[in-house]
Design an enzyme around this catalytic site. Sequence first.
Site, short mmCIF file in Angstrom:
data_model
loop_
_atom_site.label_atom_id
_atom_site.label_comp_id
_atom_site.label_asym_id
_atom_site.label_seq_id
_atom_site.Cartn_x
_atom_site.Cartn_y
_atom_site.Cartn_z
N GLU A 176 36.40 42.60 42.65
CA GLU A 176 36.58 43.00 43.95
C GLU A 176 36.70 44.55 43.93
O GLU A 176 37.68 45.05 44.86
CB GLU A 176 37.89 42.40 44.87
CG GLU A 176 37.75 40.93 44.56
CD GLU A 176 36.82 40.26 45.73
OE1 GLU A 176 36.26 40.86 46.49
OE2 GLU A 176 36.67 39.25 45.48
N GLN A 229 53.89 39.37 23.77
CA GLN A 229 54.79 39.81 22.92
C GLN A 229 56.03 38.97 22.63
O GLN A 229 56.72 38.70 21.48
CB GLN A 229 55.30 41.22 23.36
CG GLN A 229 55.77 42.04 22.27
CD GLN A 229 55.11 42.68 21.04
OE1 GLN A 229 53.78 42.26 21.17
NE2 GLN A 229 55.70 42.89 19.84
#
Length: 397
Positions: free
Chosen positions: A376, A349
């Site tokens: 994970e 942004q």
Amino acid sequence: MVQQAPQGPYGPRPVDRQVPSEEARDLLALTRELVRREIAPAASGEEDAGHFPREIFTTLGQAGLLGLPYPEEYGGGDQPYEVYLQVLEELAAARLTVGLGVSVHTLACHAVARFGTKVQRADRLPDMLGGGLLGAYCLSEPTSGSDAAALRTRAVRDGDTWTLTGTKAWTTHGGIADFYTVLARSGGEGAHGVSAFLVPGDAPGLSAAAPERKMGMKGSPTAQVHLDGVTVPDSCRIGEEGQGFAIALSALDSGRLGVAACAIGVAQAALDAALGYVLERRQFNRPVADFQGLRFMLADMATGIEAGRALYLSAARLRDAGRPFSPQAAMAKLFCSDTAMRVTTDAVQLLGGYGYTADFPVERYMREAKVLQIVEGTNQIQRVVVARHLAGPESRD
């Protein structure tokens, strides 16, 4: 041509780290030099091309950076986890394929290093830690991801040999690894029927599917691994029969800290790139960094990174002290990967239209950050782990 982050006074900045020894400081300096010379210059181009930098792992092994948390007598670095994780962060900031690859390799070595016999450690670990071999970790399956205890890959014993049959999914380094730490069902249903095995990458009957086509980390191959009657001797079994799931959980607690460190590395790289850009970019006759709205975004990004770094290091120090750290590891993985997603999104942004192009690296960081909320154990699973620690197991009707 992908542009690197600005390299002037507002480019990537060394993190002021607190380390426990001069040796650790030297290791971080060595890591930064290898990053500057060997990893960062080719990172964007090789990711675009889907090139896996196998030679970098050999270099890291030769430099003593591939086995930092493991015993020196087996070729490791005998370093505390708080040092290893900060090295991992530096690597991931340069290229997540390398940082997360080192974390996965460390995860694959865990079973032998922690639960192997003296003979197994002496025979296997030196090559595993020295860069001669690259590892992969096989737990997830097409039908058992978050519910890992439901795995279906079978291990059938016949005297002094085992035959493994099944398919593993989402395997980092699948198809290129020299060895695989494989979790397979050797007994009945549930967690207590699982055993761990070390399987050579060239074992007859072991093959890999085509790599997955991923949003990010295109240089890191992720593939299904097929075990079609793979036979290994009993000397390749790690730990006791039925101990495999406990071995897996032990490895995952440490592996989640690796993901947390990698996430903060990616977030730091995104912040540095965005900061360099807004300090140089001018609008309305002044740097866009003068606008309060953008300054507040930078402040929030930096605060999240510092908080995440402190959280993963706190969990690492518990581990180094031999204290329980499972909920803290889950918190660190959850918070740091969410922070990485937020920081990289804000970095895109801040660069405006340029942030959405491949001409600057922040769009790559944003795509890479997403996977860290998934690997994970998804962040939803991390919340389950933390909540169980606080309130106990869920009630069953």
